[in-house]
Design an enzyme around this catalytic site. Structure first.
Site, PDB file in Angstrom:
ATOM      1  N   ASP A 188       0.889  -1.167   0.000  1.00 18.38           N
ATOM      2  CA  ASP A 188       0.000   0.000   0.000  1.00 18.38           C
ATOM      3  C   ASP A 188       0.918   1.206   0.000  1.00 18.38           C
ATOM      4  O   ASP A 188       1.536   1.530   1.016  1.00 18.38           O
ATOM      5  CB  ASP A 188      -0.896  -0.002   1.235  1.00 18.38           C
ATOM      6  CG  ASP A 188      -1.888   1.166   1.255  1.00 18.38           C
ATOM      7  OD1 ASP A 188      -1.678   2.127   0.483  1.00 18.38           O
ATOM      8  OD2 ASP A 188      -2.856   1.111   2.024  1.00 18.38           O
ATOM      9  N   HIS A 189       1.032   1.883  -1.147  1.00 19.29           N
ATOM     10  CA  HIS A 189       2.038   2.944  -1.258  1.00 19.29           C
ATOM     11  C   HIS A 189       1.787   4.093  -0.294  1.00 19.29           C
ATOM     12  O   HIS A 189       2.701   4.851   0.016  1.00 19.29           O
ATOM     13  CB  HIS A 189       2.107   3.476  -2.700  1.00 19.29           C
ATOM     14  CG  HIS A 189       0.913   4.259  -3.124  1.00 19.29           C
ATOM     15  ND1 HIS A 189      -0.208   3.670  -3.691  1.00 19.29           N
ATOM     16  CD2 HIS A 189       0.654   5.591  -3.077  1.00 19.29           C
ATOM     17  CE1 HIS A 189      -1.094   4.616  -3.965  1.00 19.29           C
ATOM     18  NE2 HIS A 189      -0.607   5.772  -3.605  1.00 19.29           N
ATOM     19  N   HIS A 251      -6.251   1.900   1.748  1.00 15.77           N
ATOM     20  CA  HIS A 251      -5.577   3.105   2.232  1.00 15.77           C
ATOM     21  C   HIS A 251      -6.189   3.641   3.526  1.00 15.77           C
ATOM     22  O   HIS A 251      -5.498   3.868   4.517  1.00 15.77           O
ATOM     23  CB  HIS A 251      -5.653   4.224   1.180  1.00 15.77           C
ATOM     24  CG  HIS A 251      -4.997   3.888  -0.116  1.00 15.77           C
ATOM     25  ND1 HIS A 251      -3.899   3.073  -0.218  1.00 15.77           N
ATOM     26  CD2 HIS A 251      -5.280   4.274  -1.380  1.00 15.77           C
ATOM     27  CE1 HIS A 251      -3.537   2.973  -1.484  1.00 15.77           C
ATOM     28  NE2 HIS A 251      -4.360   3.684  -2.205  1.00 15.77           N
TER      29      HIS A 251
END
Length: 503
Positions: A188-189, A251
């Protein structure tokens, strides 16, 4: 994070990028690796093998990456550094479902190990469409390329990880047939952003804040992930996803977990992820009736964002003219545990909103008004602690102060901290920390199987209710506004309102 860890390059390895001809590789992954080179965090014994269906030779791939790096690098490109890195780029053309692709990959990896001294450690990055995840994993397992025998094998899997609870569980089951959980890195960037990582340090490293981080002092929490752009040519993907799947399940739940979880026993990966898991389990599931009153969905129509005209979602390429896909979501969630019982968490995310911003805003409870009854003060300034994730990473605290003068008047003032002001800035794509952590085997910032399934267990009942309802009247908010009216009603019914965010 110790100084030793900061100064230690990643382990020698080959990074195999499936889908290397796509946008993610040229826009994020190669620039991130180049930044690691500049920071002396990439091992000298390192190479990249790109795998994709596009017909290219290794020389073609190197030339393409050399052109792309000058467009997408986050800082000026040092010719000498890049030339050295470019020589460690390789390419293999093949179909992801074809066993011969993996036979050729095995031969190429043996050559790369010999030429670059990478010692047989392989980091596989699945930068492909989700429908290829199972095929790639199965083929890696069948070819013996996932087996660890004195070396390590790790796999980074991009989102979306499933499209509902059942598909996520099935994908976890299929992958676990090939890999141990310790080999799987679900990326999950958002978790690579500095402020996200700082949440744990801020919460648990300061005696000033941890004592008030609970229901006794906090009135409510708002988490906003706003994007000013529309779908920008990603209509085909977005039609099958929508804002709830695309942003909330991964996110936003990760931000919620880090902000609200209990102190872990240590910063070890499983200690942190155990507490995140407990927090996600504490989210009260919404009944079908509560879905109707505690969730809001919207879709943007034509409008103006920062002076530019934005077409309606339904007119975007590869979007159905009568699409019912949501581009905006607002939720009210409650946590059923001792720390947060009775404290609402409001989440909102959307596209084509007035500004690009991600923040966690914590409003503290009001103090009694008795002292101020005989003064000109009509209402007390709410105390907000805001953790800004992007674009200007930092933390601000809003509190009330007396306005200079003979009478007692109160004004809102802010104390601001920005990372760039105190620590300077480093060029970043948001992937550097995550790639580096995978190279040294630190899974703290990656999702574990149970975390993924717990997120879907909250989201899937909402999707089921929405699917059963008659089609919504979309669009219901104009591009350049903060979403549909129902999103404001969601808080106003509780006597609250969204924190104002200036465009």
């Amino acid at each position: 994070m110790t100084d030793e860890r900061l100064n230690r390059p990643g382990d020698p390895c080959v990074m195999v990028i499936f889908g290397a001809a796509g946008d993610l590789t040229k826009r994020k992954l190669i620039p991130a690796l180049y930044n690691l080179v500049q920071s002396n965090l990439l091992p000298k014994e390192f190479a990249v093998v790109g795998v994709a269906r596009a017909q290219m030779s290794t020389d073609d791939f190197r030339q393409k990456m050399s052109r792309d790096i000058h467009e997408f690098a986050t800082s000026s490109v040092d010719a000498q550094l890049w030339d050295s890195f470019e020589k460690r780029l390789y390419y293999l053309s093949g179909e992801f479902q074809d066993p011969s692709t993996y036979e050729q990959l095995q031969e190429l990896l043996a050559t790369v190990d010999q030429e670059c001294g990478t010692r047989g450690n392989y980091l596989y990055y699945l930068a492909t469409a989700p429908n290829f995840f199972n095929d790639i994993m199965w083929q890696l397992g069948t070819a013996g390329l996932a087996r660890e025998e004195g070396t390590w094998r790790r796999v980074i899997i991009e989102k979306p990880f499933g499209h509902d609870f059942d598909s996520a569980r099935a994908l976890n089951k299929n992958i676990s047939a090939v890999l141990k959980e310790s080999q799987i890195y679900r990326i999950d960037h958002y978790l690579g952003k500095e402020t996200v990582q700082n949440i744990l340090v801020f919460r648990f490293g300061n005696g000033l804040f941890e004592p008030v981080w609970n229901r006794r002092y906090i009135d409510h929490v708002q988490i906003t992930v706003a994007e000013s752009v529309g779908v920008e040519g990603r209509g085909g993907y977005y039609e099958g996803a929508g804002a709830l799947r695309d942003m909330v399940q991964n996110h936003m739940f990760q931000l919620l977990a880090l902000m609200a979880m209990e102190p872990p026993l240590s910063f070890e990966a499983d200690a942190v992820r155990d507490e995140k898991s407990k927090l996600l389990r504490a989210i009260q599931p919404l009944s079908p009736e509560e879905v109707l009153t505690q969730t809001v969905r919207g879709q943007y129509g034509a409008g103006t964002v920062k002076g530019s005209l934005v077409p309606a979602y339904r007119t975007e390429s590869r979007v159905a003219p009568d699409s019912g896909t949501e581009t905006f979501v607002a939720l009210k969630l409650m946590l059923d545990n001792w720390r947060w019982a009775g404290v609402p968490f409001y989440l909102r995310t959307g596209k084509a909103l007035p500004s690009r911003v991600t923040e966690i805003a914590i409003q503290f409870k009001h103090v009694p008004f008795l002292l101020f009854r005989q003064t000109p003060v009509e209402q007390l300034t709410p105390n907000f602690l805001v953790l800004r994730i992007q674009p200007n990473e930092g933390i601000s605290l809003q509190f009330g102060a007396k306005v200079p003068g003979p009478s007692v008047r109160m004004g809102a003032v802010q104390m601001d901290f920005e990372y760039a002001d105190y620590f300077g800035t480093q060029p970043s794509t948001g992937y550097e920390t995550l790639l580096y952590d995978c190279m040294i085997g630190d899974a703290t910032l990656f999702q574990r199987a149970d975390n993924v399934e717990l997120g879907w267990s909250v989201v899937t009942p909402i999707l089921d209710v929405w699917k059963a309802l008659p089609p919504r009247s979309f669009p219901n908010y104009a591009a350049g506004t903060w979403g549909p009216k129902e999103a404001f009603d969601l808080l106003e019914r509780d006597g609250r309102q969204w924190r104002r965010i200036d465009p």
